[in-house]
Design a protein around this motif. Sequence first.
Motif, PDB file in Angstrom:
ATOM      1  N   LEU A  25       0.858  -1.182   0.000  1.00 42.88           N
ATOM      2  CA  LEU A  25       0.000   0.000   0.000  1.00 42.88           C
ATOM      3  C   LEU A  25       0.896   1.234   0.000  1.00 42.88           C
ATOM      4  CD1 LEU A  25      -2.705  -0.986   2.670  1.00 42.88           C
ATOM      5  CD2 LEU A  25      -3.048  -0.774   0.196  1.00 42.88           C
ATOM      6  N   PRO A  26       0.548   2.261  -0.782  1.00 39.75           N
ATOM      7  CA  PRO A  26       1.371   3.473  -0.784  1.00 39.75           C
ATOM      8  C   PRO A  26       1.492   4.060   0.612  1.00 39.75           C
ATOM      9  CG  PRO A  26      -0.227   3.510  -2.581  1.00 39.75           C
ATOM     10  CD  PRO A  26      -0.589   2.342  -1.714  1.00 39.75           C
ATOM     11  N   GLU A  27       2.686   4.525   0.951  1.00 48.12           N
ATOM     12  CA  GLU A  27       2.904   5.080   2.290  1.00 48.12           C
ATOM     13  C   GLU A  27       2.358   6.503   2.353  1.00 48.12           C
ATOM     14  OE1 GLU A  27       6.767   6.253   4.966  1.00 48.12           O
ATOM     15  OE2 GLU A  27       6.626   4.187   4.228  1.00 48.12           O
ATOM     16  N   PRO A  28       1.496   6.800   3.309  1.00 47.37           N
ATOM     17  CA  PRO A  28       0.924   8.152   3.402  1.00 47.37           C
ATOM     18  C   PRO A  28       1.945   9.142   3.943  1.00 47.37           C
ATOM     19  CG  PRO A  28       0.188   6.834   5.259  1.00 47.37           C
ATOM     20  CD  PRO A  28       0.978   5.910   4.373  1.00 47.37           C
ATOM     21  N   GLN A  29       1.832  10.391   3.523  1.00 48.85           N
ATOM     22  CA  GLN A  29       2.663  11.462   4.045  1.00 48.85           C
ATOM     23  C   GLN A  29       1.992  12.025   5.292  1.00 48.85           C
ATOM     24  OE1 GLN A  29       5.826  12.416   2.765  1.00 48.85           O
ATOM     25  NE2 GLN A  29       5.445  10.451   1.757  1.00 48.85           N
ATOM     26  N   ILE A  30       2.612  11.810   6.434  1.00 47.59           N
ATOM     27  CA  ILE A  30       1.981  12.116   7.715  1.00 47.59           C
ATOM     28  C   ILE A  30       1.697  13.602   7.879  1.00 47.59           C
ATOM     29  CG2 ILE A  30       2.181  11.876  10.216  1.00 47.59           C
ATOM     30  CD1 ILE A  30       2.003   9.250   8.703  1.00 47.59           C
ATOM     31  N   ALA A  31       2.623  14.445   7.420  1.00 50.08           N
ATOM     32  CA  ALA A  31       2.486  15.885   7.664  1.00 50.08           C
ATOM     33  C   ALA A  31       1.207  16.448   7.066  1.00 50.08           C
ATOM     34  CB  ALA A  31       3.698  16.631   7.103  1.00 50.08           C
ATOM     35  N   GLY A  32       0.747  15.906   5.947  1.00 50.56           N
ATOM     36  CA  GLY A  32      -0.481  16.386   5.330  1.00 50.56           C
ATOM     37  C   GLY A  32      -1.698  15.578   5.694  1.00 50.56           C
ATOM     38  N   LEU A  33      -1.540  14.634   6.618  1.00 53.09           N
ATOM     39  CA  LEU A  33      -2.611  13.696   6.931  1.00 53.09           C
ATOM     40  C   LEU A  33      -3.228  13.937   8.296  1.00 53.09           C
ATOM     41  CD1 LEU A  33      -4.028  10.932   6.119  1.00 53.09           C
ATOM     42  CD2 LEU A  33      -2.215   9.842   7.472  1.00 53.09           C
ATOM     43  N   TYR A  34      -2.396  14.224   9.267  1.00 52.44           N
ATOM     44  CA  TYR A  34      -2.870  14.263  10.651  1.00 52.44           C
ATOM     45  C   TYR A  34      -2.314  15.492  11.351  1.00 52.44           C
ATOM     46  CZ  TYR A  34      -3.859  12.714  15.438  1.00 52.44           C
ATOM     47  OH  TYR A  34      -4.326  12.620  16.720  1.00 52.44           O
ATOM     48  N   GLU A  35      -3.177  16.200  12.052  1.00 54.20           N
ATOM     49  CA  GLU A  35      -2.783  17.391  12.810  1.00 54.20           C
ATOM     50  C   GLU A  35      -3.477  17.335  14.167  1.00 54.20           C
ATOM     51  OE1 GLU A  35      -0.284  20.724  12.786  1.00 54.20           O
ATOM     52  OE2 GLU A  35      -0.570  19.135  11.327  1.00 54.20           O
ATOM     53  N   GLY A  36      -2.699  16.991  15.193  1.00 56.12           N
ATOM     54  CA  GLY A  36      -3.281  16.784  16.509  1.00 56.12           C
ATOM     55  C   GLY A  36      -3.984  18.002  17.072  1.00 56.12           C
ATOM     56  N   THR A  37      -3.374  19.171  16.918  1.00 54.43           N
ATOM     57  CA  THR A  37      -3.996  20.377  17.465  1.00 54.43           C
ATOM     58  C   THR A  37      -5.325  20.678  16.779  1.00 54.43           C
ATOM     59  OG1 THR A  37      -2.616  21.657  15.942  1.00 54.43           O
ATOM     60  CG2 THR A  37      -1.828  21.431  18.188  1.00 54.43           C
ATOM     61  N   LEU A  38      -5.416  20.396  15.489  1.00 56.67           N
ATOM     62  CA  LEU A  38      -6.664  20.621  14.759  1.00 56.67           C
ATOM     63  C   LEU A  38      -7.773  19.730  15.314  1.00 56.67           C
ATOM     64  CD1 LEU A  38      -8.265  21.845  12.366  1.00 56.67           C
ATOM     65  CD2 LEU A  38      -7.398  19.957  10.971  1.00 56.67           C
ATOM     66  N   LEU A  39      -7.471  18.460  15.558  1.00 56.15           N
ATOM     67  CA  LEU A  39      -8.492  17.542  16.060  1.00 56.15           C
ATOM     68  C   LEU A  39      -8.937  17.914  17.465  1.00 56.15           C
ATOM     69  CD1 LEU A  39      -7.217  14.093  14.769  1.00 56.15           C
ATOM     70  CD2 LEU A  39      -8.839  15.651  13.726  1.00 56.15           C
ATOM     71  N   HIS A  40      -8.023  18.393  18.281  1.00 55.99           N
ATOM     72  CA  HIS A  40      -8.397  18.801  19.635  1.00 55.99           C
ATOM     73  C   HIS A  40      -9.224  20.086  19.621  1.00 55.99           C
ATOM     74  CE1 HIS A  40      -6.417  16.112  22.595  1.00 55.99           C
ATOM     75  NE2 HIS A  40      -5.729  15.743  21.525  1.00 55.99           N
ATOM     76  N   LYS A  41      -9.233  20.805  18.506  1.00 52.93           N
ATOM     77  CA  LYS A  41     -10.165  21.933  18.346  1.00 52.93           C
ATOM     78  C   LYS A  41     -11.511  21.453  17.831  1.00 52.93           C
ATOM     79  CE  LYS A  41      -7.546  24.260  15.598  1.00 52.93           C
ATOM     80  NZ  LYS A  41      -7.134  25.298  14.614  1.00 52.93           N
ATOM     81  N   LEU A  42     -11.473  20.559  16.830  1.00 53.00           N
ATOM     82  CA  LEU A  42     -12.719  20.157  16.169  1.00 53.00           C
ATOM     83  C   LEU A  42     -13.675  19.439  17.110  1.00 53.00           C
ATOM     84  CD1 LEU A  42     -11.492  18.828  12.689  1.00 53.00           C
ATOM     85  CD2 LEU A  42     -12.624  20.993  13.192  1.00 53.00           C
ATOM     86  N   VAL A  43     -13.157  18.536  17.926  1.00 53.55           N
ATOM     87  CA  VAL A  43     -14.039  17.716  18.755  1.00 53.55           C
ATOM     88  C   VAL A  43     -14.895  18.555  19.704  1.00 53.55           C
ATOM     89  CG1 VAL A  43     -14.114  15.933  20.546  1.00 53.55           C
ATOM     90  CG2 VAL A  43     -12.658  15.629  18.542  1.00 53.55           C
TER      91      VAL A  43
END
Length: 724
Positions: free
Chosen positions: A533-551
């Motif tokens: 499976l192609p390896e995902p680029q983490i920097a453009g995939l997941y942002e912890g601070t963003l998720l802690h705002k969204l929830v």
Amino acid sequence: MGVQGLSTVLDTHRQIYREVRFMRSRLLIDGYNLLYLLYFRSGLDENHGGDYAAFEDVIERFITALRDCRITPYVVFDGAFDYKDKKLETATERAEDRIRKAHQAAVGGMKQHILPLLAKLVFKQTLVRLEVPVAQCYSEADQEIAALAREWQCPVLSNDSDFYIFELPAGLLPISYFRWEEVERSGSQRYIPCLSYSTSSFCIFFNIQPKLLPTFAALAGNDYVKLQRKGLSISWAQFDPTGRETPSRIEGLLCWLKAFEQPQEAVEAVLGMMGELSRKKKVEVQQSLWLGMQEYQLPPSSLKRFFIHGVAPKFPVIEEVKKIYILPSKSYILNVLLRHQSRSLSLAVGHSDLPCACLTSRPLRQVMYGLLLSGGKSILVVEPERDGLQIKLTRVQPTFNGVLWQLALDSLDKVKAEPSERLQVILEALGVTEESLKHLPPQLRLPVAVTCYWLQKAQPPPDQTLLKALLLGVSNGDTLRQREGNEHKALVTISKKIVGKYNLDMVLAHSFSQWQICLKDSIHLNQLLGCPLPEPQIAGLYEGTLLHKLVPIMRTGGRLKSYLKNDRSSVKLYQTMQSILHQFYIQETSTPTETQKKVTAPQQQRQALDDLTTNLNQLFLEDEDEENVTEVKSAVRAQEDLHLNHLLSVRTRYRSKERNNRCNKPELTRKEERRGWDLLCGPEVQLSVRNQQEPSNCTSLIKTIKVMKKKKNFYGSSFRTRYF
């Protein structure tokens, strides 16, 4: 790491360093040392899951600064954790210290220098993308770096005080004094102002023989020699000649060493100062000191051929491992092969009362162990895990069943290991099918498969809000990376301020930590299998601070528009992922009885309609009536483009009005392309509405739309709902 207390002494005597203008040179970089220094000194988030996009930006700026000054970087990482157990005690102490700090960070909210779980992957992926030469050693990297620096006559960039002991012809550039953000110009040349250290300057300043430096490091106490733990320490501070109120242990030792010419003389004098020791004890101390001193003897470099010709050095203990092929340079793989131990402890900021987050992905690691150890049934792998504030070692059985019987470590590089077999291994480990992922972009297939696994294994199970926030973050993940200059910096600043207003949600942080660890271990398994499976680029995939705002925003019914991308592709991506996860959930859930179906069906329908009502309320915008109509239709069109069989269709009665609007008001057409991203209702809502047999079952939905029609500046046109 390194010689305890030496960096503090050198900071006191800055005259030992010399100012240099560094440019036009090779530079050997201590990889993990640079990783920690770049992340922690950039003020990035440590407690909410990581600022990976901002970290990627820091790495890019660092490499750009080097290349602007015509500096060629070579990054070297440590490999297997000390497979001879020379630093086992030191490493265990550090791991337990990190556990305590992770707990303190969760409870007190202060930064404790706990590196986010995916920061290492981001660092390595970014270096590879920037085409920076990278090597990973089989064991500790210090000797290899120093040996190559001696051969190439180039400096080393690190903050590890062990490099103050190695004899480096071009010296050491401490990262603390490497001002890469302040590139200056001299004529047509650019350079980085920094301080340089050399052993000759050190020995002249303290008046000791250069050959005594390894002896000094062993007596001062490094990662290999801990005499004080054996009750044999000497109070070197008594020899400090400065007469200060608080004498220096390091300077006292250096003053004492002035009297000796040879290392053997100093070692014999130390044994004499330890009083009456048994012969056995003396031999033990002497061996310990010589072991510590030998760490600074440099072998011929084995990295030069790798960097110049791409030829990897021979495996150091190949006679102990019967089946070896060219492995991904991963320390966890080397640890398993050499020691049947997994030394890495995936540790995130979290409360010590919660279970260790790494337990969630243990089945994935068991598959890796099965591949690496070729199905040896009698072999167990020792894994560390957090148990409260302590480390507990657990014996884990490798998994070797299904298609794994046809694959083993020695066959992964051969033709017989078909790509389909490799793919089947990771899909079976994650519990998904290739068919279920086919509608996704290749880069997102592994993350979505990991999310399916996470939904099934995480404890406590993540709720729908967490799942929606995660999917929204993934579908909008490249927003931060695409922003440039001041706009990007302003967004990161706002992110930090908003996150700072919320206390750390322990359960939320724990759940997302489990997801990150699952993703990390899945990437490792995927790499071992040759990346089916192609390896995902983490920097453009997941942002912890963003998720802690969204929830918290989603839980309180807040508006999300200012945080998300407003284009149809993001809507399509979000809906596709949610559809896959919904179908996975249905398949994994046990089939209920007919009685259970009759009881739960009305409740599910009402819940689905309530969810849809909430999502429709999120569409309330203070725009013109016709624009709001267009917005809803665009959301529907974005869903229709997915070619799914179960869709909620909402259309206006006045199609002719729509055509006229398109002709007379082209700005509405353009705006339509940007609408629809607010519609957050998932496939479970769509499916529930589709399954309604009678329009009367959607009375609450119709009432909601009627109420919303009456609101000022909302839908001006009449609506009807079509069921199919």
